[in-house]
Design an enzyme around this catalytic site. Structure first.
Site, PDB file in Angstrom:
ATOM      1  CD1 TRP A   1      71.943  38.517  76.444  1.00 53.36           C
ATOM      2  CD2 TRP A   1      72.659  40.767  75.781  1.00 53.36           C
ATOM      3  NE1 TRP A   1      71.396  39.839  78.036  1.00 53.36           N
ATOM      4  CE2 TRP A   1      71.876  40.689  77.560  1.00 53.36           C
ATOM      5  CE3 TRP A   1      72.848  41.619  75.370  1.00 53.36           C
ATOM      6  CZ2 TRP A   1      72.260  42.043  78.113  1.00 53.36           C
ATOM      7  CZ3 TRP A   1      73.146  42.945  76.558  1.00 53.36           C
ATOM      8  CH2 TRP A   1      73.055  43.281  77.725  1.00 53.36           C
TER       9      TRP A   1
ATOM     10  CE  LYS B   1      77.570  42.068  83.681  1.00 49.58           C
ATOM     11  NZ  LYS B   1      76.599  40.631  83.591  1.00 49.58           N
TER      12      LYS B   1
END
Length: 279
Positions: free
Chosen positions: A138, A234
């Site tokens: 990321w 998440k």
């Protein structure tokens, strides 16, 4: 650290191992390599042992044809079935192969790319914080989007990434928000998190653990973001995230759920996207 990057401790691939430090690992059930902990496990803990094994190869056209259809992993003595399944899945995962070809450290990079494609979030010049950043997929996506400052935080030591600041630190430490803002030279435009605790195999327990982790990340984001910023975290589907959603709705203009194609179809994971931080 993402559960994409967790793997059973005894897993060592036959042949070449993935370039992204064994990404998108199958998190083992308790007793199969995962810590069996009460409460919230350490979100960055992982065994980084790596190795290679080579086994006998069958000769002939039939064997080659079978290999072209599907890569299989021979169960080695002492290797648990969960590790064999993990290795077999890695060898046949198109996102693992794509990450290797395109230079990403983790297949998880494609989740952020697909989230950004859906919501148009990342823009040049942004300051981005990645919580649980190891192994760095990321962080790489944020840099390629043109971010001016990228800070990755993980309990694990990470190999350097040019253009990013990587902190070996617990983001829940009281001084973490101020330290991050000092590193970036100001408040963040984005706080993103693909964090997941070690899973137990018990759906309700795993759901509660990841929601608790997402709540910690959300509070970090509120202390770190500038007005108008966004937050991604998440969660696992399970219906016990009302407190998290209420907190986000109180602090952001819009809150959405989205499951990228790069998330495995059998996985309960989804992402909560909070946009327009009210400050």
């Amino acid at each position: 650290m993402s559960d994409d990057d967790q793997k059973p401790e005894d897993a060592t691939p036959d042949g070449s191992e993935p370039a992204e430090n064994q990404p998108d690992g199958e998190t083992p059930a308790a007793g199969e390599g995962a810590p069996d902990q009460a409460g919230l496990p350490g979100w960055g803990s992982s065994d980084k042992r790596r190795g290679r094994r080579s086994g006998p190869m069958k000769k002939g056209g039939d064997a080659r044809a079978a290999k072209q259809m599907f890569e299989r992993v021979k169960t080695a003595r002492g290797r648990k079935s969960s590790s064999t399944r993990w290795l077999q899945r890695q060898l046949n995962d198109p996102y693992v192969k794509k990450a290797q070809m395109e230079g990403y450290r983790s297949r998880a990079a494609y989740k952020l790319l697909q989230l950004d494609e859906r919501f148009k979030l990342l823009k040049p010049g942004m300051r981005v914080v990645d919580l649980g950043s190891a192994p760095g997929g990321w962080v790489q996506v944020a840099l390629k989007s043109g971010a001016s400052e990228v800070v990755g935080i993980d309990l694990l030591e990470m190999e350097a990434i040019a253009g990013a600041t990587l902190l070996e630190k617990d983001f829940t430490d009281a001084d973490a928000p101020s330290l991050v803002k000092a590193e970036m030279g100001g408040a963040a435009d984005a706080v993103v998190s693909d964090l997941a605790p070690w899973t137990t195999g018990h759906k309700t327990t795993d759901h509660l653990r990841i929601v608790a982790l997402a709540e910690l990340a959300a509070h970090f984001a509120v202390e770190t973001l500038k007005p108008g910023g966004f937050f991604i975290a998440k969660v696992f589907q399970g219906g016990s995230d009302s407190d998290l959603l209420n907190f986000l709705k109180a602090n952001f203009e819009k809150v959405r759920h989205f499951k990228p194609d790069a998330s495995r179809s059998e996985s309960a994971e989804t992402f909560v996207v909070a946009m327009g931080f009210k400050g």
